[in-house]
Write a protein that holds these residues in place. Sequence first.
Motif, PDB file in Angstrom:
ATOM      1  N   GLU A 220      38.034  -2.690  -4.331  1.00 36.46           N
ATOM      2  CA  GLU A 220      36.801  -1.990  -3.372  1.00 36.46           C
ATOM      3  C   GLU A 220      36.823  -0.481  -3.871  1.00 36.46           C
ATOM      4  O   GLU A 220      37.599   0.181  -3.911  1.00 36.46           O
ATOM      5  CB  GLU A 220      37.101  -2.029  -1.958  1.00 36.46           C
ATOM      6  CG  GLU A 220      37.130  -3.626  -1.414  1.00 36.46           C
ATOM      7  CD  GLU A 220      37.470  -3.670   0.094  1.00 36.46           C
ATOM      8  OE1 GLU A 220      37.316  -2.742   0.670  1.00 36.46           O
ATOM      9  OE2 GLU A 220      37.504  -4.923   0.642  1.00 36.46           O
ATOM     10  N   ILE A 221      35.467  -0.008  -3.858  1.00 31.71           N
ATOM     11  CA  ILE A 221      35.300   1.408  -3.937  1.00 31.71           C
ATOM     12  C   ILE A 221      34.443   1.861  -2.968  1.00 31.71           C
ATOM     13  O   ILE A 221      33.318   1.356  -2.524  1.00 31.71           O
ATOM     14  CB  ILE A 221      34.584   1.618  -5.500  1.00 31.71           C
ATOM     15  CG1 ILE A 221      35.247   1.108  -6.619  1.00 31.71           C
ATOM     16  CG2 ILE A 221      33.904   3.016  -5.702  1.00 31.71           C
ATOM     17  CD1 ILE A 221      34.794   1.153  -8.024  1.00 31.71           C
TER      18      ILE A 221
ATOM     19  N   TYR B 200      26.842  -4.283 -14.823  1.00 29.07           N
ATOM     20  CA  TYR B 200      26.347  -5.004 -13.983  1.00 29.07           C
ATOM     21  C   TYR B 200      25.019  -4.207 -13.047  1.00 29.07           C
ATOM     22  O   TYR B 200      24.180  -4.603 -13.064  1.00 29.07           O
ATOM     23  CB  TYR B 200      27.240  -5.664 -13.188  1.00 29.07           C
ATOM     24  CG  TYR B 200      26.366  -6.394 -11.849  1.00 29.07           C
ATOM     25  CD1 TYR B 200      25.986  -7.618 -12.109  1.00 29.07           C
ATOM     26  CD2 TYR B 200      26.129  -6.089 -10.653  1.00 29.07           C
ATOM     27  CE1 TYR B 200      25.322  -8.468 -11.191  1.00 29.07           C
ATOM     28  CE2 TYR B 200      25.375  -6.509  -9.665  1.00 29.07           C
ATOM     29  CZ  TYR B 200      25.126  -7.859 -10.123  1.00 29.07           C
ATOM     30  OH  TYR B 200      24.417  -8.662  -9.084  1.00 29.07           O
ATOM     31  N   LEU B 201      25.599  -2.968 -12.562  1.00 29.94           N
ATOM     32  CA  LEU B 201      24.662  -2.303 -11.982  1.00 29.94           C
ATOM     33  C   LEU B 201      23.590  -1.662 -13.065  1.00 29.94           C
ATOM     34  O   LEU B 201      22.362  -1.692 -12.550  1.00 29.94           O
ATOM     35  CB  LEU B 201      25.318  -0.823 -11.251  1.00 29.94           C
ATOM     36  CG  LEU B 201      26.257  -1.215 -10.190  1.00 29.94           C
ATOM     37  CD1 LEU B 201      27.023   0.235 -10.047  1.00 29.94           C
ATOM     38  CD2 LEU B 201      25.695  -1.501  -8.946  1.00 29.94           C
TER      39      LEU B 201
ATOM     40  N   ARG C  37      33.086  -4.120  -2.215  1.00 32.86           N
ATOM     41  CA  ARG C  37      34.098  -4.848  -2.923  1.00 32.86           C
ATOM     42  C   ARG C  37      33.462  -4.997  -4.311  1.00 32.86           C
ATOM     43  O   ARG C  37      32.099  -5.463  -4.487  1.00 32.86           O
ATOM     44  CB  ARG C  37      34.427  -6.341  -2.562  1.00 32.86           C
ATOM     45  CG  ARG C  37      35.398  -6.741  -3.630  1.00 32.86           C
ATOM     46  CD  ARG C  37      35.905  -8.098  -2.991  1.00 32.86           C
ATOM     47  NE  ARG C  37      36.792  -7.499  -1.794  1.00 32.86           N
ATOM     48  CZ  ARG C  37      37.652  -8.653  -1.063  1.00 32.86           C
ATOM     49  NH1 ARG C  37      37.454  -9.788  -1.089  1.00 32.86           N
ATOM     50  NH2 ARG C  37      38.326  -8.160   0.013  1.00 32.86           N
ATOM     51  N   ILE C  38      34.081  -4.713  -5.599  1.00 33.60           N
ATOM     52  CA  ILE C  38      33.277  -4.706  -6.951  1.00 33.60           C
ATOM     53  C   ILE C  38      33.938  -6.081  -7.702  1.00 33.60           C
ATOM     54  O   ILE C  38      33.259  -6.356  -8.801  1.00 33.60           O
ATOM     55  CB  ILE C  38      33.401  -3.546  -7.767  1.00 33.60           C
ATOM     56  CG1 ILE C  38      34.839  -2.999  -8.023  1.00 33.60           C
ATOM     57  CG2 ILE C  38      32.653  -2.418  -6.949  1.00 33.60           C
ATOM     58  CD1 ILE C  38      34.978  -2.092  -9.361  1.00 33.60           C
ATOM     59  N   GLY C  39      35.057  -6.660  -7.408  1.00 32.25           N
ATOM     60  CA  GLY C  39      35.640  -7.997  -8.004  1.00 32.25           C
ATOM     61  C   GLY C  39      36.954  -7.870  -7.704  1.00 32.25           C
ATOM     62  O   GLY C  39      37.602  -7.367  -6.826  1.00 32.25           O
TER      63      GLY C  39
ATOM     64  N   ALA D 175      31.562  -3.644 -13.689  1.00 31.14           N
ATOM     65  CA  ALA D 175      30.838  -3.391 -12.496  1.00 31.14           C
ATOM     66  C   ALA D 175      29.559  -2.246 -13.040  1.00 31.14           C
ATOM     67  O   ALA D 175      28.514  -2.623 -12.621  1.00 31.14           O
ATOM     68  CB  ALA D 175      31.756  -2.714 -11.408  1.00 31.14           C
TER      69      ALA D 175
ATOM     70  N   LEU E 110      35.963  -1.663 -13.905  1.00 32.13           N
ATOM     71  CA  LEU E 110      34.929  -0.665 -13.707  1.00 32.13           C
ATOM     72  C   LEU E 110      33.850  -0.662 -14.693  1.00 32.13           C
ATOM     73  O   LEU E 110      32.823  -0.521 -14.304  1.00 32.13           O
ATOM     74  CB  LEU E 110      35.750   0.640 -13.516  1.00 32.13           C
ATOM     75  CG  LEU E 110      36.799   0.870 -12.618  1.00 32.13           C
ATOM     76  CD1 LEU E 110      37.317   2.197 -12.686  1.00 32.13           C
ATOM     77  CD2 LEU E 110      35.967   0.992 -11.113  1.00 32.13           C
TER      78      LEU E 110
END
Length: 71
Positions: free
Chosen positions: A10-11, A56-57, A24-26, A53, A50
């Motif tokens: 989580e970030i 993906y963004l 949560r990013i994964g 993620a 990272l």
Amino acid sequence: MAAEITAPVEITTCLPGAVPIGGRIGTLAVELRGNTLHADDVYRALGSLLIEAGNYLIDNAALPDASEGDA
């Protein structure tokens, strides 16, 4: 099959004076070497997660356009 450790990632981020946002990013999965968890393997797996993620963004236009002035 080699043993591995998994953990959710989580970030949370916050600009000064703003409300923190995050999520949560994964899930991080790190393979054990000789039944031992090595820090360099964790860092490598976290870096890959990272990057995935972030891509993906970017691919899903979840980030503001830099030309909008607020970026």
